[in-house]
Design a protein around this motif. Sequence first.
Motif, mmCIF file in Angstrom:
data_model
loop_
_atom_site.group_PDB
_atom_site.id
_atom_site.type_symbol
_atom_site.label_atom_id
_atom_site.label_comp_id
_atom_site.label_asym_id
_atom_site.label_seq_id
_atom_site.Cartn_x
_atom_site.Cartn_y
_atom_site.Cartn_z
ATOM 1 N N PRO A 141 53.586 46.450 12.305
ATOM 2 C CA PRO A 141 52.295 47.139 12.258
ATOM 3 C C PRO A 141 51.692 47.327 13.646
ATOM 4 N N LEU A 142 50.849 48.330 13.766
ATOM 5 C CA LEU A 142 50.173 48.624 15.027
ATOM 6 C C LEU A 142 49.196 47.506 15.394
ATOM 7 N N LEU A 143 49.078 47.254 16.677
ATOM 8 C CA LEU A 143 48.114 46.290 17.207
ATOM 9 C C LEU A 143 46.980 47.069 17.877
ATOM 10 N N TYR A 144 45.740 46.675 17.577
ATOM 11 C CA TYR A 144 44.563 47.340 18.122
ATOM 12 C C TYR A 144 43.824 46.433 19.095
ATOM 13 N N ALA A 145 43.231 47.058 20.110
ATOM 14 C CA ALA A 145 42.395 46.348 21.076
ATOM 15 C C ALA A 145 41.291 47.306 21.524
ATOM 16 N N THR A 146 40.283 46.758 22.175
ATOM 17 C CA THR A 146 39.182 47.577 22.657
ATOM 18 C C THR A 146 39.589 48.317 23.930
ATOM 19 N N THR A 147 38.795 49.319 24.288
ATOM 20 C CA THR A 147 39.062 50.161 25.452
ATOM 21 C C THR A 147 38.024 49.946 26.547
ATOM 22 N N GLU A 148 38.242 50.600 27.662
ATOM 23 C CA GLU A 148 37.256 50.571 28.744
ATOM 24 C C GLU A 148 35.952 51.223 28.269
ATOM 25 N N ARG A 149 36.078 52.251 27.430
ATOM 26 C CA ARG A 149 34.869 52.909 26.889
ATOM 27 C C ARG A 149 34.027 51.904 26.096
ATOM 28 N N PHE A 150 34.695 51.028 25.346
ATOM 29 C CA PHE A 150 33.986 49.973 24.610
ATOM 30 C C PHE A 150 33.160 49.137 25.578
ATOM 31 N N LEU A 151 33.793 48.717 26.681
ATOM 32 C CA LEU A 151 33.092 47.901 27.671
ATOM 33 C C LEU A 151 31.891 48.653 28.236
ATOM 34 N N LEU A 152 32.074 49.935 28.521
ATOM 35 C CA LEU A 152 30.973 50.745 29.050
ATOM 36 C C LEU A 152 29.829 50.851 28.052
ATOM 37 N N GLU A 153 30.148 51.165 26.814
ATOM 38 C CA GLU A 153 29.117 51.374 25.796
ATOM 39 C C GLU A 153 28.331 50.095 25.499
ATOM 40 N N PHE A 154 28.989 48.948 25.639
ATOM 41 C CA PHE A 154 28.334 47.682 25.334
ATOM 42 C C PHE A 154 27.889 46.943 26.593
ATOM 43 N N GLY A 155 28.079 47.565 27.759
ATOM 44 C CA GLY A 155 27.594 46.977 29.007
ATOM 45 C C GLY A 155 28.269 45.673 29.375
ATOM 46 N N LEU A 156 29.569 45.580 29.151
ATOM 47 C CA LEU A 156 30.318 44.350 29.411
ATOM 48 C C LEU A 156 31.258 44.535 30.594
ATOM 49 N N ARG A 157 31.413 43.495 31.413
ATOM 50 C CA ARG A 157 32.407 43.534 32.493
ATOM 51 C C ARG A 157 33.805 43.477 31.899
ATOM 52 N N ASP A 158 34.001 42.564 30.958
ATOM 53 C CA ASP A 158 35.236 42.492 30.178
ATOM 54 C C ASP A 158 34.923 41.762 28.875
ATOM 55 N N VAL A 159 35.907 41.629 27.997
ATOM 56 C CA VAL A 159 35.641 41.055 26.676
ATOM 57 C C VAL A 159 35.246 39.586 26.725
ATOM 58 N N ARG A 160 35.506 38.926 27.839
ATOM 59 C CA ARG A 160 35.071 37.527 27.960
ATOM 60 C C ARG A 160 33.548 37.425 28.019
ATOM 61 N N ASP A 161 32.871 38.541 28.268
ATOM 62 C CA ASP A 161 31.410 38.548 28.316
ATOM 63 C C ASP A 161 30.769 38.716 26.946
ATOM 64 N N LEU A 162 31.571 38.837 25.893
ATOM 65 C CA LEU A 162 31.006 38.920 24.542
ATOM 66 C C LEU A 162 30.251 37.630 24.234
#
Length: 178
Positions: A141-162
């Motif tokens: 099955p396909l594996l999904y992950a977030t994109t750079e656009r996700f980081l931009l839209e949510f104002g995050l440096r990277d996903v560790r900032d969640l």
Amino acid sequence: MKATVKSLIGAALLAAGRPLRAAELGKLLDMSEAQARAQIEAYAADLARAELGFLVEEVAGGFRLVVPPALAQQLAPLLSPPPLPGLSGAALEVLAVIAYRQPVTRAEIEAMRGGSASTVITLQERELIKVVGRADAVGQPLLYATTERFLLEFGLRDVRDLPPLQAEGAEFSQLLRG
């Protein structure tokens, strides 16, 4: 007229229309990435002190100029509409599962949510998630992950900032900027 490093940094951040990485600015300014980062940080401090109506924000692995949050309310009539109108609760749930568990398969998303993950298509269309490979499982099955656009839209440096999942009263939808 020879431009100063600060004026070049400001102009580059404004002209790019996207976050610029320190390495990109370093190349433009003929200096190392570390030197460029130090210059960007000094420029950001100068902007903040001068209260000129801009701030430097570090987001999605780069830097960009933004309107200070304190001014956003007054400028609301001039600002473009929020970039993510109309994401449903289900879409936000799927996005949260992907953000916190990436890379993840659709079956894993559905198991965690206890329901359909049909909004994966909508999230892909909005470029918030992408396929990053295939799982080593039956059917691959396909594996999904977030994109750079996700980081931009949510104002995050990277996903560790969640924010931590256990944050009391925190909702993923409250991270949306707009």
